[in-house]
Design an enzyme around this catalytic site. Structure first.
Site, PDB file in Angstrom:
ATOM      1  N   HIS A   1       0.822  -1.212   0.000  1.00  0.00           N
ATOM      2  CA  HIS A   1       0.000   0.000   0.000  1.00  0.00           C
ATOM      3  C   HIS A   1       0.859   1.267   0.000  1.00  0.00           C
ATOM      4  O   HIS A   1       1.765   1.414   0.815  1.00  0.00           O
ATOM      5  CB  HIS A   1      -0.883  -0.036   1.260  1.00  0.00           C
TER       6      HIS A   1
ATOM      7  N   ASN B   1      -2.942  -6.386   6.398  1.00  0.00           N
ATOM      8  CA  ASN B   1      -1.664  -5.848   6.865  1.00  0.00           C
ATOM      9  C   ASN B   1      -1.499  -4.413   6.342  1.00  0.00           C
ATOM     10  O   ASN B   1      -1.550  -4.186   5.140  1.00  0.00           O
ATOM     11  CB  ASN B   1      -0.528  -6.753   6.347  1.00  0.00           C
TER      12      ASN B   1
ATOM     13  N   VAL C   1       0.934  -2.478   5.749  1.00  0.00           N
ATOM     14  CA  VAL C   1       1.950  -2.191   4.722  1.00  0.00           C
ATOM     15  C   VAL C   1       1.798  -3.091   3.504  1.00  0.00           C
ATOM     16  O   VAL C   1       2.577  -3.005   2.568  1.00  0.00           O
ATOM     17  CB  VAL C   1       3.403  -2.288   5.262  1.00  0.00           C
ATOM     18  N   GLU C   2       0.807  -3.966   3.508  1.00  0.00           N
ATOM     19  CA  GLU C   2       0.596  -4.813   2.329  1.00  0.00           C
ATOM     20  C   GLU C   2      -0.673  -4.341   1.604  1.00  0.00           C
ATOM     21  O   GLU C   2      -0.641  -3.369   0.874  1.00  0.00           O
ATOM     22  CB  GLU C   2       0.563  -6.289   2.760  1.00  0.00           C
ATOM     23  N   MET C   3      -1.822  -4.957   1.869  1.00  0.00           N
ATOM     24  CA  MET C   3      -3.014  -4.561   1.125  1.00  0.00           C
ATOM     25  C   MET C   3      -3.859  -3.527   1.893  1.00  0.00           C
ATOM     26  O   MET C   3      -4.694  -2.845   1.298  1.00  0.00           O
ATOM     27  CB  MET C   3      -3.804  -5.810   0.740  1.00  0.00           C
TER      28      MET C   3
END
Lengths: 358, 358
Positions: free
Chosen positions: A101, A141, A143-145
């Protein structure tokens, strides 16, 4: 954690016997005896990766594949499961850390989604028990999706009529077919189809020509040196946790990249868990560079050297490294053609929440 | 710029005659007369999109597809052509602006790659003449794929033996088969296969049942109101430049989003070029939201209203808007199955430059 742990003494059941039949017997072993030993340690890839709690049905796989490729499962609409577990590159992104993201980079290397449904546990620290539980992690998460909460994902997916119809068909008994659990179940059902049979499987099954002479030598070295203490079974690892730097550490001394990650210790805060990680499966390892939880090593030969030093206290010869590398290349398998057929995704509607990169 | 420009008087050749045969004739027109008019204005999608300077050969298309999906054509290894022109979502990313190198967002909406090879010129400001020239742009754009210079891309691709072999086969006469020109040619050759025949084409060719009664009404409205002044031919636009806000402006008054982009003016600094953009093709428009160069409008019905007001000075009725929308939905075509088959990419080597997100 209930998984096998870091200890030189805690070798897999049956491994001592297998090693004995290999190393202890008078050398040179014949191909036939190597095959017999290999069959006692490894196993061919199974034809399926079932889960009784989440039956793999054709409709569920179709839906799961769409969701796997659908960036609307990320807050910003920029990240799909396939972004980091790219099927065009053996289920990884060939980056040390993945971009999520708003361009943030994660802190651990993305493992391959191929054959991952066969592994237990999931994640580098083993915090998820199966593919269904794993699938829920990256979506939320930050920092992910970066989906902020379950209802956010559910509402976005449920705003798309084709998805509503598909979920109702795939989960017919459910009061609310579009649910976060079912999103994960559909994705995991697709992942359960991502098995990649390789030349090594053909060899284990009796096709002596499936491996080159060098690859067979590498298999023998891999067994004799004790790599199979962690990398055994059908997945050659991925089913246990061990300390990275078991015999010689800290591991960063060998990778050359500073150690910023203490593995399971970061969850448990127990000293015995320091630098303990889930052993990765070696299926497709020649294609899933860079290596280790921190993506610190890019070349397979270097990864073999690091592993043999940190985990076994051994310095392999150049020939041994080359042979083991050749053996590992025999684990590069075939991705199912059906999985590689990109789905065409259903359209958003006026009710679909917009991509949010604020 | 040598393309047709913003002017109410500069209608496409033959359009006055076509409009006359449609609007001026006593209403209501029959389906047959609408079809005849439509045939004079539009054309079915051609079967191919050739370029004599870059013949489309099967091997070149295979190579081009690999490169299209290969994130190594970005400095950081995070962005491929398909990231922004995602074939799973009709060749776009369904974002207002695309995310590029290190999570940066671009300043203009990514147009669809589908049927794009038929368009002239390329980019929202028309600065590239064809798909071959276009393909070179994003790779070197610092906020997109951010490759610092041509040799950087060439060396990275040439470090991969399978690519070297493929380029030598695809470009047999070339002294240096792996070149930046040939990377672009291969990608463009793949793009030349991305044609999406739609129900509208079947209707133009005589299948009266290919469109619903509402879609036929919408086609008539689209013609009668003058939308065809910019959106005509086989691609319904994409072949001319016009001022956004031609009759009523500035366009931001209608989109509701501040106008930060003056189009061709930003290159030429000529007042006549202010807010002039390449007209987009309307092929697959129902799936390529959000709309306009700034991705400011998400719903197709609103886009139709904005266009009719800014470009034609007309306020359509709700029924007219619904009919035009239904007509535009008949332009959603079929993506070739071969294009949707994900390639499995060749592996990097020790000589391949690492992804660089520094």
């Amino acid at each position: 954690m209930n998984y096998r742990r870091a200890s030189r003494l805690l070798l897999p059941a049956g491994l001592f016997a297998a090693l004995a039949s290999s190393s202890a017997i008078a050398a040179p072993a014949t191909d036939v005896s190597i095959l017999a030993t290999a069959r006692a340690i490894f196993a061919p890839l199974p034809a399926s990766a079932p889960n009784p709690d989440n039956p793999v049905t054709p409709d569920k796989v179709v839906l799961g594949k769409q969701l796997f490729f659908d960036a609307r499962l990320s807050k910003g609409g920029t990240v799909s499961c396939n972004s980091c577990h790219n099927l065009a590159t053996y289920g990884v992104d060939n980056l040390s850390f993945s971009m999520g993201h708003k361009g943030q980079f994660g802190g651990r290397n993305s493992p391959s989604v191929l054959n991952a449904a066969l592994l237990k546990p999931h994640f580098w620290d083993g915090r998820a028990k199966d593919a269904e539980e794993q699938a829920k992690g990256p979506i939320m998460n930050p920092v992910e999706m970066a989906i902020p909460h379950e209802a956010y994902a559910v509402e976005r997916i449920a705003s798309i009529p084709e998805y509503r119809t598909q979920f109702a068909r795939v989960f017919p008994g459910d009061k609310q077919p579009v649910s976060y659990d079912n999103i994960a179940k559909a994705i995991a059902a697709f992942e359960r189809t991502l098995l990649t049979p390789a030349p090594f499987d053909a060899w284990l099954k009796g096709d002596a020509k499936a491996l080159s002479a060098q690859q067979v030598r590498g298999a023998k070295t891999f067994i004799d040196k004790g790599c199979v203490a962690c990398h055994a079974g059908a997945t050659l690892g991925g089913d246990n946790l061990f300390k990275f730097g078991l015999v010689q550490g800290p591991y960063s001394k060998f990778t050359g990249v500073p150690n910023k990650d203490a593995g399971v210790y970061d969850i448990s805060k127990k000293e015995a868990d320091r630098d303990v990680f889930r052993t990765p499966s070696l299926r497709n390892v020649a294609r899933t560079y860079p290596y280790f939880h921190d993506g610190s090593v890019w070349q397979l030969d270097q990864a073999i050297r690091v592993m043999s030093q940190t985990q076994l206290g051994l310095k392999l010869t150049d020939n041994e490294v080359a042979d083991v590398q050749a053996f590992l290349e025999s684990l590069t398998g075939t991705i199912p053609a059906s999985a590689l057929q990109l789905p065409v995704l259903p359209a958003s509607t006026a009710a679909t929440s917009k991509p949010d990169n604020s």
